[in-house]
Design an enzyme around this catalytic site. Structure first.
Site, PDB file in Angstrom:
ATOM      1  N   LYS A 184      11.044   4.565   5.552  1.00  0.00           N
ATOM      2  CA  LYS A 184      10.716   5.975   5.802  1.00  0.00           C
ATOM      3  C   LYS A 184       9.213   6.134   5.943  1.00  0.00           C
ATOM      4  O   LYS A 184       8.471   5.954   4.980  1.00  0.00           O
ATOM      5  CB  LYS A 184      11.200   6.885   4.670  1.00  0.00           C
ATOM      6  CG  LYS A 184      11.073   8.375   5.057  1.00  0.00           C
ATOM      7  CD  LYS A 184      10.998   9.305   3.881  1.00  0.00           C
ATOM      8  CE  LYS A 184       9.604   9.507   3.357  1.00  0.00           C
ATOM      9  NZ  LYS A 184       8.723  10.320   4.236  1.00  0.00           N
ATOM     10  N   GLU A 258       2.328   0.569  -4.991  1.00  0.00           N
ATOM     11  CA  GLU A 258       0.876   0.508  -4.753  1.00  0.00           C
ATOM     12  C   GLU A 258       0.410   1.949  -4.673  1.00  0.00           C
ATOM     13  O   GLU A 258       0.721   2.681  -3.740  1.00  0.00           O
ATOM     14  CB  GLU A 258       0.592  -0.256  -3.454  1.00  0.00           C
ATOM     15  CG  GLU A 258      -0.855  -0.693  -3.336  1.00  0.00           C
ATOM     16  CD  GLU A 258      -1.679   0.288  -2.523  1.00  0.00           C
ATOM     17  OE1 GLU A 258      -2.391   1.101  -3.166  1.00  0.00           O
ATOM     18  OE2 GLU A 258      -1.613   0.259  -1.300  1.00  0.00           O
ATOM     19  N   CYS A 292      -6.716   4.133  -0.462  1.00  0.00           N
ATOM     20  CA  CYS A 292      -6.425   4.080  -1.894  1.00  0.00           C
ATOM     21  C   CYS A 292      -7.443   3.231  -2.650  1.00  0.00           C
ATOM     22  O   CYS A 292      -7.731   3.485  -3.822  1.00  0.00           O
ATOM     23  CB  CYS A 292      -5.016   3.558  -2.129  1.00  0.00           C
ATOM     24  SG  CYS A 292      -4.635   2.072  -1.190  1.00  0.00           S
ATOM     25  N   GLU A 389      -8.673  11.084  -8.039  1.00  0.00           N
ATOM     26  CA  GLU A 389      -8.766  10.576  -6.677  1.00  0.00           C
ATOM     27  C   GLU A 389      -8.875  11.756  -5.703  1.00  0.00           C
ATOM     28  O   GLU A 389      -7.984  12.598  -5.634  1.00  0.00           O
ATOM     29  CB  GLU A 389      -7.532   9.735  -6.345  1.00  0.00           C
ATOM     30  CG  GLU A 389      -7.614   9.046  -5.001  1.00  0.00           C
ATOM     31  CD  GLU A 389      -6.409   8.162  -4.734  1.00  0.00           C
ATOM     32  OE1 GLU A 389      -6.579   7.113  -4.085  1.00  0.00           O
ATOM     33  OE2 GLU A 389      -5.296   8.518  -5.165  1.00  0.00           O
TER      34      GLU A 389
END
Length: 486
Positions: A184, A258, A292, A389
């Protein structure tokens, strides 16, 4: 001397043939969604609607998982590793042949500069298929046990920041190890995954080996929780990763996650400053900071901090922000309105908490989603922008005096995905790298990737590794294990 001006150098869109609408790719064919629901994907740079895409329901996900199971029990499951490798080689070569088309489509759908799609994303995606093609008939020599077998049907959910590359990171090792896949893509960037489905057809991959279901969070949840999925691979936010971990707890499913990061980029006083500045820029402004492992926390030794920041600001005045399809563009569009709002909120909070905000003068386009390269100085460890983040082109600058303090500040985060160290002393780099709780540590560089090298993090940055020999482990089971359920 005045500022250098660059003539426009737009890449042609003519190499991409967008369809008005796209269906799901299940069992080797394009099939309509059973729910009939569709959504639009737009260009972040212009807000132009690119295409309508089918939204997969739980019933559609079930159909895709059953197609993957059928392929696993069919010719793909009985195929030798050498023959599987031929398909991966074929896919890699087609990616190379269609590289320009893939790069332009990625830039249209994602907003990243064409030079990044062209020079990083697409070549690396091909490299992952080439690399894993070589492993397909050598798994018994990978140190994974005497008789490694496929885990089974793998459900894979990928993010919007590197749509094609994250697909390659996940699909290539899964196929090399003999698994079948239901993938997906992110709802804001589904188009290169759908083009990859065409590549699978062009490579004559057996039906059902790769299935692609498009949709939003509900589609991903249906895939993750489907009882017919043997392993889940997810790249995305820590919040969603925690939800997936909770949903898989107590089941037999394997998982690799991850997740987010808040990487420290550590610059010592003996570092080559201009080289370090280039690494800082690449670390946080590459792909608009939608990375990331971005070096979003700059830790500079106190006695050179002013000089590093001064040269960094001078360098940022030369960055070109604008049309992602222009080959001269350095910083493209933010991927979505929602992500732009989050970047704005956290940046405003940084100012409210007392940090000093700076951006170079740059004229942003009036349409689309844009945010200028931004540097915060006077940042404290407790500031929100130093802990959370941002996932945008926003850099927080902190200082340190000793290597021990640098390590303590670098590790003072819930994340542990990556880090960078800049110094001319190899012994110092090795000592610091050994102390850092990060999955990847770059020395005198940043954001360098290779399919032979494992990637992954610690703590809230997830678990498991992708790439290299280590990345194969999650996709194999030993005799007497899960492969007997096939």
């Amino acid at each position: 001397m005045g500022k250098l001006e660059y003539a426009p150098a737009p890449e042609s869109r003519a190499v991409v043939h967008l369809k008005p609408s796209y269906d799901l790719f299940v069992g080797g064919d394009w099939v309509a969604s059973q729910g009939g629901t569709r959504f639009t994907t737009i260009s972040p740079a212009t807000e132009e609607v690119l295409a309508e895409v089918a939204e997969a329901s739980a019933a559609d996900v079930d159909r895709a998982v059953r197609a993957a199971r059928t392929a696993l029990r069919g010719p793909w499951g009985r195929m030798s590793g050498a023959d599987r490798g031929k398909y991966l080689f074929r896919i890699a070569r087609i990616i190379q042949e269609r590289a320009r088309e893939l790069a332009v489509l990625e830039t249209l759908d994602n907003g990243k500069p064409i030079k990044e799609s062209r020079d990083v994303d697409v070549p690396l995606a091909a490299a992952h298929f080439f690399y894993h093609a070589g492993w397909a008939d050598k798994l018994s020599y990978a140190g994974l046990g005497p008789d490694p077998r496929p885990v089974g049907v793998v459900g894979q959910v990928i993010p919007w920041n590197f749509p094609l590359l994250m697909l390659a990171w996940k699909v290539a090792p899964a196929l090399a190890c003999g698994n079948t896949v239901v993938l997906k893509p992110a709802e804001t960037t589904p188009l290169t995954a759908l083009l990859f489905a065409e590549i699978c057809q062009q490579a004559e991959l057996p039906p059902g080996v790769v299935n692609i279901v498009t949709g939003a969070g509900g589609t991903g949840q249906a895939l993750v929780e489907h009882p017919g999925v043997d392993k889940v691979a997810f790249t995305g936010s820590t919040e969603v990763g925690k939800q997936i971990a909770r949903s898989l707890a107590g089941t037999r499913k394997r998982a690799t996650l991850e997740l987010g990061g808040k990487a420290a980029n550590i610059v010592f006083d003996d570092a080559p400053v201009d080289q370090a500045v280039e690494g800082i820029v690449n670390g946080i402004f590459f792909n608009q900071g939608h990375v990331c492992c971005a070096g979003s926390r700059l830790l500079v030794q106190e006695n050179v901090a002013d000089e590093v920041v001064r040269r960094l600001k001078r360098r940022l005045t030369t960055l070109r922000v604008g049309d992602p399809l222009d080959k001269n563009t350095d910083v493209g569009a933010i991927n979505s309105a929602a992500q732009l709002e989050r970047i704005r909120e956290l940046s405003d909070l940084g100012e409210a908490e007392g940090a000093t905000r700076w951006s170079p003068e740059c004229e942003l386009p009036t349409r689309g989603f844009w945010f200028p390269p931004t540097v915060f100085t006077g940042v404290a460890q407790a500031h929100t922008i130093a802990q959370q983040e941002v996932f945008g082109p926003v850099l927080s600058v902190l200082t340190f005096r000793t290597p021990q303090e640098a390590v303590a500040k670098a590790n003072n985060t819930p994340y542990g995905l990556s880090a960078g160290v800049w110094s001319e002393k190899g012994s110092r780099i090795l000592w610091v790298a050994d102390q850092l709780r990060a999955g990847v540590v770059w020395a005198n560089t940043f954001n360098k990737f290779d399919p032979t090298s494992p990637f992954g993090g610690y703590k809230e940055s997830g678990w498991g590794r992708e790439g290299g020999r280590h990345g194969l482990e999650a996709y194999v089971a030993l005799a007497g294990g899960q492969e007997e359920q096939l």
